[in-house]
Design a protein around this motif. Structure first.
Motif, PDB file in Angstrom:
ATOM      1  N   ALA A 183       0.953  -1.123   0.038  1.00 55.57           N
ATOM      2  CA  ALA A 183       0.009  -0.026   0.072  1.00 55.57           C
ATOM      3  C   ALA A 183       0.680   1.328  -0.007  1.00 55.57           C
ATOM      4  N   VAL A 184       2.029   1.229   0.714  1.00 57.09           N
ATOM      5  CA  VAL A 184       2.936   2.311   0.972  1.00 57.09           C
ATOM      6  C   VAL A 184       4.272   1.933   0.369  1.00 57.09           C
ATOM      7  N   ALA A 185       5.016   2.380  -0.573  1.00 62.88           N
ATOM      8  CA  ALA A 185       6.099   1.831  -0.963  1.00 62.88           C
ATOM      9  C   ALA A 185       7.445   3.195  -0.563  1.00 62.88           C
ATOM     10  N   LEU A 186       8.235   2.875   0.096  1.00 66.95           N
ATOM     11  CA  LEU A 186       9.544   3.837   0.258  1.00 66.95           C
ATOM     12  C   LEU A 186      10.118   4.211  -0.944  1.00 66.95           C
ATOM     13  N   PRO A 187      10.202   5.611  -1.123  1.00 65.34           N
ATOM     14  CA  PRO A 187      10.802   5.840  -2.389  1.00 65.34           C
ATOM     15  C   PRO A 187      12.523   5.404  -2.260  1.00 65.34           C
ATOM     16  N   PRO A 188      12.790   4.819  -3.317  1.00 63.55           N
ATOM     17  CA  PRO A 188      14.332   4.303  -3.421  1.00 63.55           C
ATOM     18  C   PRO A 188      15.248   5.780  -3.347  1.00 63.55           C
ATOM     19  N   LEU A 189      16.379   5.394  -2.761  1.00 66.34           N
ATOM     20  CA  LEU A 189      17.536   6.362  -2.495  1.00 66.34           C
ATOM     21  C   LEU A 189      18.038   6.669  -4.085  1.00 66.34           C
ATOM     22  N   PRO A 190      18.099   7.889  -4.328  1.00 73.15           N
ATOM     23  CA  PRO A 190      18.883   8.204  -5.688  1.00 73.15           C
ATOM     24  C   PRO A 190      20.364   7.446  -5.673  1.00 73.15           C
ATOM     25  N   LYS A 191      20.304   6.843  -6.966  1.00 72.79           N
ATOM     26  CA  LYS A 191      21.459   5.875  -7.281  1.00 72.79           C
ATOM     27  C   LYS A 191      22.911   6.453  -6.890  1.00 72.79           C
ATOM     28  N   ALA A 192      22.942   8.045  -7.293  1.00 75.12           N
ATOM     29  CA  ALA A 192      24.208   8.572  -6.895  1.00 75.12           C
ATOM     30  C   ALA A 192      24.692   8.755  -5.407  1.00 75.12           C
ATOM     31  N   THR A 193      23.600   8.899  -4.639  1.00 71.35           N
ATOM     32  CA  THR A 193      23.732   8.860  -3.385  1.00 71.35           C
ATOM     33  C   THR A 193      23.979   7.530  -2.586  1.00 71.35           C
ATOM     34  N   ARG A 194      23.261   6.380  -2.978  1.00 69.70           N
ATOM     35  CA  ARG A 194      23.434   5.077  -2.682  1.00 69.70           C
ATOM     36  C   ARG A 194      24.842   4.848  -3.107  1.00 69.70           C
ATOM     37  N   ASP A 195      25.555   5.078  -4.142  1.00 68.14           N
ATOM     38  CA  ASP A 195      26.891   4.587  -4.671  1.00 68.14           C
ATOM     39  C   ASP A 195      27.886   5.466  -3.696  1.00 68.14           C
ATOM     40  N   ALA A 196      27.468   6.716  -3.411  1.00 65.81           N
ATOM     41  CA  ALA A 196      28.516   7.574  -2.360  1.00 65.81           C
ATOM     42  C   ALA A 196      28.599   6.951  -1.001  1.00 65.81           C
ATOM     43  N   VAL A 197      27.337   6.318  -0.727  1.00 64.25           N
ATOM     44  CA  VAL A 197      27.477   5.876   0.899  1.00 64.25           C
ATOM     45  C   VAL A 197      28.129   4.620   0.815  1.00 64.25           C
ATOM     46  N   LEU A 198      28.056   4.009  -0.251  1.00 61.55           N
ATOM     47  CA  LEU A 198      28.743   2.553  -0.482  1.00 61.55           C
ATOM     48  C   LEU A 198      30.069   2.768  -0.369  1.00 61.55           C
ATOM     49  N   LEU A 199      30.793   3.852  -1.207  1.00 57.09           N
ATOM     50  CA  LEU A 199      31.951   3.936  -1.547  1.00 57.09           C
ATOM     51  C   LEU A 199      32.618   4.464  -0.230  1.00 57.09           C
ATOM     52  N   ALA A 200      31.913   5.269   0.717  1.00 56.37           N
ATOM     53  CA  ALA A 200      32.247   5.937   1.835  1.00 56.37           C
ATOM     54  C   ALA A 200      32.632   4.707   3.077  1.00 56.37           C
ATOM     55  N   LEU A 201      31.681   3.834   2.812  1.00 54.67           N
ATOM     56  CA  LEU A 201      32.007   2.832   3.810  1.00 54.67           C
ATOM     57  C   LEU A 201      32.636   1.730   3.409  1.00 54.67           C
ATOM     58  N   ALA A 202      33.052   1.626   2.250  1.00 53.50           N
ATOM     59  CA  ALA A 202      33.908   0.460   1.434  1.00 53.50           C
ATOM     60  C   ALA A 202      35.250   0.567   2.081  1.00 53.50           C
ATOM     61  N   PRO A 203      35.968  -0.403   2.317  1.00 53.78           N
ATOM     62  CA  PRO A 203      37.357  -0.657   3.087  1.00 53.78           C
ATOM     63  C   PRO A 203      38.509   0.529   2.494  1.00 53.78           C
ATOM     64  N   ARG A 204      38.145   0.609   1.214  1.00 51.91           N
ATOM     65  CA  ARG A 204      39.288   1.599   0.307  1.00 51.91           C
ATOM     66  C   ARG A 204      40.703   1.200   0.736  1.00 51.91           C
TER      67      ARG A 204
END
Length: 468
Positions: A213-234
């Motif tokens: 009935a109520v779907a959460l809007p997905p996080l914009p791809k660029a922002t999700r990629d930025a979060v994953l890159l920040a949290l990646a081991p690097r």
């Protein structure tokens, strides 16, 4: 394979004879004997010392988790302070507070309002796949459910991306929070309806219907990629050393650690005391000292607080292994070229050895001075596979007098056993080489002078000399 007394030789273009070190083996094995008195560096859920049964006898145990954290934090603090081989290098932080750290960065570095900053950071990270605590409980609402080991600048990188795309992110955030509120309102309505019905509620069906009935809007791809890159081991060196596992986000890379750590245990049977203590109440004693009559003084008799604490003493064997190949693989995957990975891996190896020798868990450090302990002996050698010498202590050390069949004090007895075990194994395993010994105990130093050590064993005086 050549032992430590041999080297490879070549001729240069001018015919000069050059002597070079043989290639290093894949694994660096470290073995350590240390004696501790009246300490409690790690405890179980009941506040008691941890133990294991080995060789039919109970032994005290210092877990590998406690040891690894002490070593990892020791190396990180040195690097951040501009000390040691890894000074200036990126290091990691393991915490549940990444949303708080990103929010504080938005507030302090970018001038955002505190509530706006925290709500945005939490929403962005939650929509990336991380699970947070119950929003109704303030103490855990903004903490991830699991500890996340990520580079120390991850919070700052997430905040910087949010600021760079603030209009898009905040528009998404408002829609996300509104959808969450509608979902929660729908759940409350359904819970109220079910409470009036005596039939067994279909909670799974209701949750699925609410989600449809109520779907959460997905996080914009660029922002999700930025979060994953920040949290990646690097390029965090301690993540390359000790590894990390993050199951909540399947597409966030995990790292197989290059360090293997065993649980430390006493070479003899466990020895534990229950130390009774009485703590004084300063104000109470002052009143007693200044009492005007006998009755006033009598009323203030007795300790302010009493209790018991468990303490252990003993000689421990501990062991760790560094997989040099895995370390270099981890650094290359992090984006380093071969030359930089080689340089960083050599520095990380020296810092790992330093931490293995110097670091100690800090539990009860102020009341036991446990962190001031130095090992009686460190044995380091290379091999084509890991070597664990725990079996040298399967039979508990008998600390009785030598004249009656005992082995004497556990420290020297453990040193003799460890070196005897290594000498025996090294005769049968051709890959063991470049073995080095370090002691901080003058009595053990005398003992080493009395023992017939193989030529392949060399004595060093600094921890950094334990690895070539």
């Amino acid at each position: 394979m050549s032992d430590s007394s041999t080297s490879d030789s070549t001729d240069d273009s001018k015919g000069h004879h050059l002597v070079t070190e043989p290639p290093r083996s894949q694994f660096l094995s470290l073995h350590l004997i240390e004696t501790l008195a009246a300490v409690l560096p790690v405890r179980d859920e009941n506040g008691q010392p941890k133990s294991l049964v080995f060789g039919g006898a109970e032994r005290h145990m210092i877990t590998s988790q406690a040891r690894r954290r002490a070593e990892r934090v020791h190396a990180r603090n040195r690097a951040n302070a501009g000390l040691g081989e890894l000074k200036g290098r990126s290091m990691g932080v393991r915490t549940r507070e990444w949303a708080l750290l990103a929010g504080r960065e938005l507030e302090s570095a970018h001038g955002w309002d505190r509530d706006r900053a925290l709500v945005t950071a939490r929403a962005v990270m939650e929509a990336s796949g991380l699970k947070f605590g119950d929003p109704k409980k303030k103490t855990v609402a903004n903490l991830t459910k699991v500890l996340i080991f990520a580079p120390s600048d991850a919070g700052a990188k997430i905040a910087r991306h949010i600021v760079d795309r603030s209009a898009e992110v905040e528009e998404w955030r408002d829609a996300y929070l509104e959808a969450q509120a509608r979902i929660e309102a729908t759940k409350k309505t359904r819970r109220g309806a079910r409470s009036k019905d005596t039939a067994e509620p279909d909670t799974e069906g209701a949750s699925a219907e609410t989600a449809r009935a109520v779907a959460l809007p997905p996080l914009p791809k660029a922002t999700r990629d930025a979060v994953l890159l920040a949290l990646a081991p690097r390029d965090a060196v301690d993540i390359a050393l000790y590894g990390r596992f993050l199951a909540e986000i399947p597409d966030s890379p995990n790292v197989d650690g290059a360090v293997q750590t065993g649980h430390a245990f006493t070479v003899h049977e466990a020895e534990q005391i229950e130390d009774f203590y009485a703590a004084a109440d300063d104000a109470k004693l002052d009143r007693k000292r200044n009492a005007l009559d006998f009755l006033d003084a009598a009323d203030d008799a007795g300790a302010g607080m009493t209790g018991y604490q468990s303490l252990i003493s003993g000689t421990f064997y501990r062991h760790a292994v560094l997989d040099r190949t895995q370390l270099r693989v981890n650094l290359r995957v992090a984006g380093m070229d071969e030359a930089e990975a080689e340089q960083v891996a050599s520095a990380a190896e020296k810092e790992f050895v330093n931490s293995f020798v110097e670091a100690f868990p800090e539990a009860k450090k102020n009341s036991t001075a446990s962190t001031g302990s130095l090992p009686a002996l460190v044995l380091a050698f290379e091999g084509e596979r890991p070597y664990n010498y725990a079996s040298a202590f399967q039979r508990p050390v008998d600390e009785g007098p030598v004249s009656t069949g005992g082995e004497g004090p556990a420290g020297p007895a453990a040193v003799r056993r460890l070196l005897r075990h290594h000498t025996f194994v090294s005769r049968r395993r051709g890959d063991l080489r470049t073995a080095r010994l370090l002691t901080y105990d003058p009595e053990i130093d005398l003992l080493l002078g009395e023992l017939e050590l193989p030529e392949s064993l060399s004595l060093v005086e600094q921890a950094e000399d334990l690895t070539p």
